[in-house]
Design a protein around this motif. Structure first.
Motif, mmCIF file in Angstrom:
data_model
loop_
_atom_site.group_PDB
_atom_site.id
_atom_site.type_symbol
_atom_site.label_atom_id
_atom_site.label_comp_id
_atom_site.label_asym_id
_atom_site.label_seq_id
_atom_site.Cartn_x
_atom_site.Cartn_y
_atom_site.Cartn_z
ATOM 1 N N LEU A 164 -14.221 -27.868 -25.989
ATOM 2 C CA LEU A 164 -14.640 -28.157 -27.352
ATOM 3 C C LEU A 164 -16.156 -28.249 -27.508
ATOM 4 C CD1 LEU A 164 -11.865 -30.608 -28.536
ATOM 5 C CD2 LEU A 164 -12.181 -28.208 -29.116
ATOM 6 N N THR A 165 -16.884 -28.434 -26.410
ATOM 7 C CA THR A 165 -18.343 -28.439 -26.540
ATOM 8 C C THR A 165 -18.878 -27.051 -26.889
ATOM 9 O OG1 THR A 165 -18.593 -28.151 -24.158
ATOM 10 C CG2 THR A 165 -18.713 -30.386 -24.997
ATOM 11 N N VAL A 166 -18.090 -26.034 -26.644
ATOM 12 C CA VAL A 166 -18.493 -24.674 -27.015
ATOM 13 C C VAL A 166 -18.629 -24.556 -28.539
ATOM 14 C CG1 VAL A 166 -17.797 -22.248 -26.949
ATOM 15 C CG2 VAL A 166 -17.434 -23.711 -24.959
ATOM 16 N N THR A 167 -17.819 -25.307 -29.270
ATOM 17 C CA THR A 167 -17.889 -25.212 -30.731
ATOM 18 C C THR A 167 -19.229 -25.693 -31.259
ATOM 19 O OG1 THR A 167 -16.918 -27.401 -31.067
ATOM 20 C CG2 THR A 167 -15.414 -25.529 -30.971
ATOM 21 N N VAL A 225 -25.428 -34.804 -25.981
ATOM 22 C CA VAL A 225 -25.457 -36.241 -25.696
ATOM 23 C C VAL A 225 -24.103 -36.875 -25.997
ATOM 24 C CG1 VAL A 225 -26.558 -38.421 -26.301
ATOM 25 C CG2 VAL A 225 -27.925 -36.347 -26.121
ATOM 26 N N MET A 226 -23.521 -36.503 -27.132
ATOM 27 C CA MET A 226 -22.220 -37.065 -27.498
ATOM 28 C C MET A 226 -21.126 -36.606 -26.531
ATOM 29 S SD MET A 226 -22.602 -39.153 -29.880
ATOM 30 C CE MET A 226 -20.883 -39.437 -30.216
ATOM 31 N N SER A 227 -21.186 -35.373 -26.091
ATOM 32 C CA SER A 227 -20.199 -34.877 -25.129
ATOM 33 C C SER A 227 -20.319 -35.615 -23.803
ATOM 34 C CB SER A 227 -20.368 -33.380 -24.908
ATOM 35 O OG SER A 227 -20.109 -32.681 -26.080
ATOM 36 N N ALA A 228 -21.550 -35.811 -23.344
ATOM 37 C CA ALA A 228 -21.762 -36.529 -22.082
ATOM 38 C C ALA A 228 -21.311 -37.978 -22.204
ATOM 39 C CB ALA A 228 -23.225 -36.460 -21.673
ATOM 40 N N ALA A 229 -21.616 -38.619 -23.321
ATOM 41 C CA ALA A 229 -21.211 -40.009 -23.513
ATOM 42 C C ALA A 229 -19.689 -40.134 -23.591
ATOM 43 C CB ALA A 229 -21.856 -40.573 -24.775
ATOM 44 N N THR A 230 -19.056 -39.187 -24.270
ATOM 45 C CA THR A 230 -17.593 -39.208 -24.360
ATOM 46 C C THR A 230 -16.963 -38.991 -22.993
ATOM 47 O OG1 THR A 230 -17.740 -38.357 -26.609
ATOM 48 C CG2 THR A 230 -15.607 -38.169 -25.501
ATOM 49 N N ALA A 231 -17.501 -38.062 -22.224
ATOM 50 C CA ALA A 231 -16.971 -37.803 -20.886
ATOM 51 C C ALA A 231 -17.167 -39.016 -19.978
ATOM 52 C CB ALA A 231 -17.650 -36.589 -20.279
ATOM 53 N N ARG A 232 -18.323 -39.663 -20.088
ATOM 54 C CA ARG A 232 -18.587 -40.845 -19.261
ATOM 55 C C ARG A 232 -17.636 -41.982 -19.619
ATOM 56 N NH1 ARG A 232 -21.833 -42.796 -15.764
ATOM 57 N NH2 ARG A 232 -22.437 -44.962 -15.779
ATOM 58 N N LEU A 233 -17.460 -42.232 -20.899
ATOM 59 C CA LEU A 233 -16.555 -43.295 -21.328
ATOM 60 C C LEU A 233 -15.122 -42.993 -20.906
ATOM 61 C CD1 LEU A 233 -16.296 -45.929 -22.894
ATOM 62 C CD2 LEU A 233 -15.905 -44.559 -24.943
ATOM 63 N N THR A 234 -14.711 -41.755 -21.024
ATOM 64 C CA THR A 234 -13.366 -41.367 -20.587
ATOM 65 C C THR A 234 -13.229 -41.521 -19.082
ATOM 66 O OG1 THR A 234 -13.271 -39.785 -22.405
ATOM 67 C CG2 THR A 234 -11.678 -39.497 -20.636
#
Length: 103
Positions: A40-43, A81-90
């Motif tokens: 989804l980061t591709v979008t 940044v949001m993708s990295a933060a989401t991945a870290r939290l997950t």
């Protein structure tokens, strides 16, 4: 405005939409959350800029085009940044990443 610039603009818009649709369908077919997040980061890194550029080319330079450029720039700046933060939290929630790393 008619001519080749308009057709290129429409082509970029449709290419961006195609990228988003294919990415969303591929993400829906995956079960692992990290795979879905990666797809989804591709979008935001490819699809949104293609659509933004296509709309600006299609419309010409107006106040609306300036807003599209600003929105596209904000998406491009904040999405990684949001993708990295989401991945870290997950990862923290799944126990893959320690709660207080990096320290």
């Amino acid at each position: 405005m008619t001519g080749p610039v308009e057709w290129v603009g429409w082509g970029l818009v449709f290419a961006g939409v195609l990228v988003m649709v294919v990415s969303a369908l591929a993400a829906a077919a995956r079960s692992a959350v990290f795979d879905r997040l990666h797809l989804l980061t591709v979008t935001t890194s490819v699809g949104a800029p293609l659509i933004g550029l296509g709309l600006v080319l299609r419309q010409g330079w107006t106040a609306a085009s300036a807003m599209v450029v600003v929105i596209t720039a904000v998406v491009l700046a904040t999405a990684p940044v949001m993708s990295a933060a989401t991945a870290r939290l997950t990862g923290q929630y799944a126990g893959v990443v320690e709660q207080d790393s990096p320290s």
